[in-house]
Design a protein around this motif. Structure first.
Motif, short mmCIF file in Angstrom:
data_model
loop_
_atom_site.label_atom_id
_atom_site.label_comp_id
_atom_site.label_asym_id
_atom_site.label_seq_id
_atom_site.Cartn_x
_atom_site.Cartn_y
_atom_site.Cartn_z
N LEU A 155 62.93 -10.92 -31.57
CA LEU A 155 61.75 -11.25 -32.08
C LEU A 155 60.96 -10.14 -32.67
CD1 LEU A 155 61.39 -13.86 -29.05
CD2 LEU A 155 62.33 -14.25 -32.15
N ALA A 156 61.58 -8.99 -33.04
CA ALA A 156 60.58 -7.90 -33.41
C ALA A 156 59.96 -8.20 -34.51
CB ALA A 156 61.79 -6.98 -33.05
N LEU B 38 54.38 -13.51 -23.56
CA LEU B 38 55.87 -13.84 -23.03
C LEU B 38 56.27 -15.33 -22.13
CD1 LEU B 38 56.65 -10.02 -22.17
CD2 LEU B 38 56.64 -11.38 -24.51
N LEU C 124 67.35 -7.65 -25.31
CA LEU C 124 66.07 -8.63 -25.63
C LEU C 124 65.20 -7.35 -26.13
CD1 LEU C 124 64.15 -11.00 -25.45
CD2 LEU C 124 63.92 -10.30 -23.16
N ASP C 125 64.83 -7.79 -27.79
CA ASP C 125 63.87 -7.33 -28.64
C ASP C 125 62.60 -7.95 -28.76
OD1 ASP C 125 62.71 -5.51 -29.78
OD2 ASP C 125 64.48 -4.92 -31.22
N VAL C 126 61.23 -7.99 -28.37
CA VAL C 126 60.18 -8.59 -28.66
C VAL C 126 59.21 -7.18 -29.15
CG1 VAL C 126 60.84 -11.47 -27.39
CG2 VAL C 126 59.85 -9.01 -25.78
N CYS D 197 55.46 -7.38 -31.84
CA CYS D 197 54.82 -8.03 -32.25
C CYS D 197 53.26 -8.81 -31.23
CB CYS D 197 55.45 -9.73 -30.90
SG CYS D 197 57.04 -9.39 -31.81
N PHE E 193 52.27 -9.86 -27.72
CA PHE E 193 52.78 -10.52 -26.97
C PHE E 193 51.81 -9.48 -25.75
CE2 PHE E 193 56.43 -11.97 -28.40
CZ PHE E 193 56.05 -13.25 -28.46
N LEU F 191 60.24 -3.86 -25.76
CA LEU F 191 58.41 -4.88 -25.22
C LEU F 191 57.44 -3.46 -25.46
CD1 LEU F 191 58.88 -5.65 -21.12
CD2 LEU F 191 58.69 -7.16 -23.55
N ASN G 109 53.38 -4.28 -27.94
CA ASN G 109 52.75 -5.20 -27.53
C ASN G 109 51.26 -4.87 -27.09
OD1 ASN G 109 54.68 -7.49 -28.74
ND2 ASN G 109 55.62 -6.44 -27.47
#
Length: 111
Positions: free
Chosen positions: A23-24, A33, A46-48, A51, A53, A71, A74
């Motif tokens: 969701l990067a 999150l 998992l790539d956030v 963003c 968050f 992460l 963020n």
């Protein structure tokens, strides 16, 4: 993507066989999150990153056997938990990025 993931967080448990979630670079994603990501049992990547968050890493993620997690970028307000920093399945590069997130929060952790 914009807003919180609250309206769709019920979907994550249905994605139990998904191995990668990216969701990067969606600056419109805000809020905490989702703890429901912890129900994605097969998740390895998992790539956030990058963003908006906030908060911290949900405890429900501890059971994931992640090999890669991003992460960074963020505005997290809680440090990365020790259980994630020392997760044996994570690559060394992923662990280093997590330590940098803590450094940006002013938290000293041992690598």
């Amino acid at each position: 993507l914009k807003g919180t993931l609250d309206p769709v967080k019920h979907i994550f448990p249905r994605l139990a066989s998904v191995k990668e979630l990216v969701l990067a670079h969606h600056r419109g994603l805000v809020g905490e999150l989702p703890s429901e990501i912890g129900d994605m049992r097969a998740l390895k990547r998992l790539d956030v990153s990058y963003c908006n968050f906030t908060g911290g890493v949900p405890d429900s993620w501890e059971k994931l056997q992640l090999q890669h997690i991003q992460l960074n970028g963020n505005p997290l307000t809680e440090p990365i938990p020790q259980w994630l920093l020392t997760k044996r399945t994570l690559s060394h590069a992923a662990q280093q990025r997590l330590h940098k997130v803590n450094e940006q929060l002013g938290v000293k952790t041992e690598e």
